[in-house]
Every structure is written in structure tokens, then in C-alpha cells.
Write a protein that holds these residues in place. Structure first.
Motif, PDB file in Angstrom:
ATOM      1  N   UNK A  10       0.816  -1.218   0.000  1.00 56.68           N
ATOM      2  CA  UNK A  10       0.000   0.000   0.000  1.00 56.68           C
ATOM      3  C   UNK A  10       0.845   1.261   0.000  1.00 56.68           C
ATOM      4  N   UNK A  11       0.151   2.366  -0.174  1.00 56.90           N
ATOM      5  CA  UNK A  11       0.816   3.670  -0.222  1.00 56.90           C
ATOM      6  C   UNK A  11       0.582   4.386   1.113  1.00 56.90           C
ATOM      7  N   UNK A  12       1.644   4.958   1.651  1.00 60.32           N
ATOM      8  CA  UNK A  12       1.532   5.679   2.928  1.00 60.32           C
ATOM      9  C   UNK A  12       0.876   7.041   2.691  1.00 60.32           C
ATOM     10  N   UNK A  13      -0.174   7.319   3.466  1.00 59.70           N
ATOM     11  CA  UNK A  13      -0.928   8.574   3.345  1.00 59.70           C
ATOM     12  C   UNK A  13      -0.668   9.448   4.576  1.00 59.70           C
ATOM     13  N   UNK A  14      -0.833  10.768   4.418  1.00 59.18           N
ATOM     14  CA  UNK A  14      -0.704  11.645   5.597  1.00 59.18           C
ATOM     15  C   UNK A  14      -1.844  11.362   6.583  1.00 59.18           C
ATOM     16  N   UNK A  36     -11.670  -0.242  -5.322  1.00 64.02           N
ATOM     17  CA  UNK A  36     -11.273   1.063  -4.781  1.00 64.02           C
ATOM     18  C   UNK A  36     -11.268   1.015  -3.253  1.00 64.02           C
ATOM     19  N   UNK A  37     -12.273   0.362  -2.683  1.00 61.04           N
ATOM     20  CA  UNK A  37     -12.345   0.218  -1.218  1.00 61.04           C
ATOM     21  C   UNK A  37     -11.171  -0.619  -0.709  1.00 61.04           C
ATOM     22  N   UNK A  38     -10.893  -1.708  -1.426  1.00 58.41           N
ATOM     23  CA  UNK A  38      -9.794  -2.592  -0.995  1.00 58.41           C
ATOM     24  C   UNK A  38      -8.441  -1.884  -1.129  1.00 58.41           C
ATOM     25  N   UNK A  39      -8.295  -1.055  -2.160  1.00 59.84           N
ATOM     26  CA  UNK A  39      -7.048  -0.284  -2.297  1.00 59.84           C
ATOM     27  C   UNK A  39      -6.907   0.701  -1.139  1.00 59.84           C
ATOM     28  N   UNK A  40      -8.026   1.287  -0.736  1.00 64.38           N
ATOM     29  CA  UNK A  40      -7.993   2.208   0.403  1.00 64.38           C
ATOM     30  C   UNK A  40      -7.556   1.463   1.671  1.00 64.38           C
ATOM     31  N   UNK A  41      -8.127   0.282   1.901  1.00 64.16           N
ATOM     32  CA  UNK A  41      -7.753  -0.504   3.086  1.00 64.16           C
ATOM     33  C   UNK A  41      -6.258  -0.830   3.042  1.00 64.16           C
ATOM     34  N   UNK A  43      -3.877   0.915   1.546  1.00 67.02           N
ATOM     35  CA  UNK A  43      -3.125   2.145   1.847  1.00 67.02           C
ATOM     36  C   UNK A  43      -3.198   2.451   3.348  1.00 67.02           C
ATOM     37  N   UNK A  44      -4.332   2.128   3.953  1.00 65.77           N
ATOM     38  CA  UNK A  44      -4.471   2.376   5.397  1.00 65.77           C
ATOM     39  C   UNK A  44      -3.573   1.436   6.208  1.00 65.77           C
ATOM     40  N   UNK A  45      -3.440   0.185   5.767  1.00 69.08           N
ATOM     41  CA  UNK A  45      -2.504  -0.726   6.449  1.00 69.08           C
ATOM     42  C   UNK A  45      -1.077  -0.166   6.358  1.00 69.08           C
ATOM     43  N   UNK A  46      -0.697   0.297   5.156  1.00 69.28           N
ATOM     44  CA  UNK A  46       0.664   0.832   4.961  1.00 69.28           C
ATOM     45  C   UNK A  46       0.888   2.066   5.835  1.00 69.28           C
ATOM     46  N   UNK A  47      -0.143   2.896   5.941  1.00 72.18           N
ATOM     47  CA  UNK A  47      -0.047   4.129   6.736  1.00 72.18           C
ATOM     48  C   UNK A  47       0.074   3.799   8.227  1.00 72.18           C
ATOM     49  N   UNK A  48      -0.754   2.855   8.678  1.00 73.05           N
ATOM     50  CA  UNK A  48      -0.728   2.429  10.085  1.00 73.05           C
ATOM     51  C   UNK A  48       0.648   1.880  10.446  1.00 73.05           C
ATOM     52  N   UNK A  49       1.204   1.081   9.556  1.00 75.19           N
ATOM     53  CA  UNK A  49       2.522   0.500   9.819  1.00 75.19           C
ATOM     54  C   UNK A  49       3.602   1.556   9.863  1.00 75.19           C
ATOM     55  N   UNK A  50       3.543   2.496   8.899  1.00 71.78           N
ATOM     56  CA  UNK A  50       4.552   3.562   8.850  1.00 71.78           C
ATOM     57  C   UNK A  50       4.527   4.379  10.135  1.00 71.78           C
ATOM     58  N   UNK A  51       3.330   4.496  10.727  1.00 69.68           N
ATOM     59  CA  UNK A  51       3.178   5.285  11.956  1.00 69.68           C
ATOM     60  C   UNK A  51       3.330   4.410  13.195  1.00 69.68           C
TER      61      UNK A  51
END
Ligand code: ZN
Length: 196
Positions: A10-14, A36-41, A43-51
Motif C-alpha cells: 500500500x501507499x503511505x498517506x498523511x 477502490x475500497x480494498x485499495x484504500x484498506x 493504503x491504510x494498512x501501509x499508513x498504520x505500519x509507517x506510523x
């Protein structure tokens, strides 16, 4: 895309912060269970991990949508993970209800923690990102995570659940470290503190 695919690439989001209107309003239910929903999920996993978080709600990436992801240890130290849409939390009542006070934090108010009492068990029901029914039973830290993330989707942040005295302490702690978190964190990493 399968369940394991959601947790890689996934992609890390602010991360959106407390005070932005989306953080404090009821979200819209998910009705379209598409790529689109699954891509959002994802990206959210990637963001959660980055944080380095254990849960992340869609409001925390600026979206008014009832979806959260989690990757969190239960009280047996086993890591549980998933993406839940349109969640509701059921808490024990009567003799089954035990409050546990423990430190809680939020990626949308980063770097500050405060003790908050919550029921030590929670059952979260909803649907997954394919629209299939899902139930997650949590104890300990996972119970706290399921309650915290479902709260987000109802426009409640954990600071809203603190006494005014605890909230003041939390606000002071966050103010002291806020400068370490760039506006687009965790896209840009947290800065090192002088005492790191
Ligand atoms: Zn949070």
C-alpha cells in the motif's frame, strides 16, 4: 486481491489530526465493496505500519467513511488483523463488565498518552472489504483498539472520553512533542527529539 494482499504494497498517506472536522463527525456507511475500497484498506494498512500504530480509521486519512483497519495483539499476545466496515461494538454488561485503565494514544494526536478506563472485552461486528460478515472478539489491548477505532467512525476521539483534568494533561503532552511530527507524517518521518 486477497486478505494477505491488503497488508502489503500500500501507499503511505498523511494522517489527519484532531480538530479537522472529519475527525469529529459521524461517518457514512460503506455501500460499495469494490477494488477502490480494498485499495484504500491497503493504503491504510501501509499508513498504520509507517506510523507504528495498531489501528487506523478512514477518518484518520481524511475520509468520511465507516472503515477501519487493525493489526493488534490480544491479551494472549497473538496479533490479530483485519479491515472492518460499518462496525458496531458490543460490550459486556452486568457481572461480565470489567473496566481496565490503561494508557491510550492516537495517531491523530501523536506522541501523547493518557490512562483511560474501558471495558476489558469487546465484540466488534461488521463486514469485511468484500462485504462478508465479520465478528472480532477482543480482550485486553485488542478490546481497547476495537472500541477506539469504532469510536473514530462515530466522530469520537479518546480525548472526548477523558476527564477535563486528564484531557488537559494530554493536551500539554501533545503540545510538547507536536513539532516532531511533520504535517504530512508519516509520509515524512517523525523528527528526532533532542533526547532521542
Ligand atoms: Zn485514534
Amino acid at each position: 486481491m486477497g486478505d494477505d494482499d491488503l497488508r502489503q504494497g500500500g501507499k503511505v498517506l498523511p494522517i489527519t489530526r484532531w480538530g479537522e472536522p472529519v475527525m469529529h463527525e459521524q461517518t457514512r456507511p460503506v455501500t460499495e465493496f469494490d477494488d477502490e475500497l480494498r485499495q484504500l484498506a491497503r493504503d491504510m494498512f501501509a499508513t498504520m505500519r509507517a506510523a507504528q500504530g495498531v489501528g487506523l480509521a478512514a477518518t484518520q486519512v481524511g475520509l468520511d467513511l465507516a472503515l477501519f483497519v487493525f493489526e493488534c495483539p490480544d491479551d494472549d499476545n497473538k496479533i490479530h488483523h483485519g479491515a472492518i466496515c460499518n462496525p458496531t461494538v458490543t460490550l459486556p454488561t452486568g457481572k461480565e463488565r470489567n473496566l481496565e485503565a490503561s494508557e491510550e494514544g492516537c495517531l491523530s494526536f501523536p506522541g501523547a498518552y493518557e490512562s483511560l478506563a474501558r471495558p476489558d472485552k469487546a465484540t466488534c461486528t461488521g463486514v469485511d472489504v468484500w462485504g462478508e460478515p465479520v465478528t472480532v472478539e477482543g480482550a485486553g489491548f485488542l478490546a481497547r483498539c476495537l472500541q477506539h477505532e469504532t469510536d473514530h467512525l462515530n466522530g469520537t476521539v479518546f480525548g472526548d472520553r477523558l476527564s477535563s483534568r486528564s484531557r488537559r494533561k494530554l493536551d500539554e503532552r501533545q503540545a510538547a512533542v507536536a513539532h516532531l511530527y511533520p504535517a504530512d507524517w508519516p509520509v515524512s518521518p517523525r523528527k528526532a527529539a533532542a533526547d532521542d
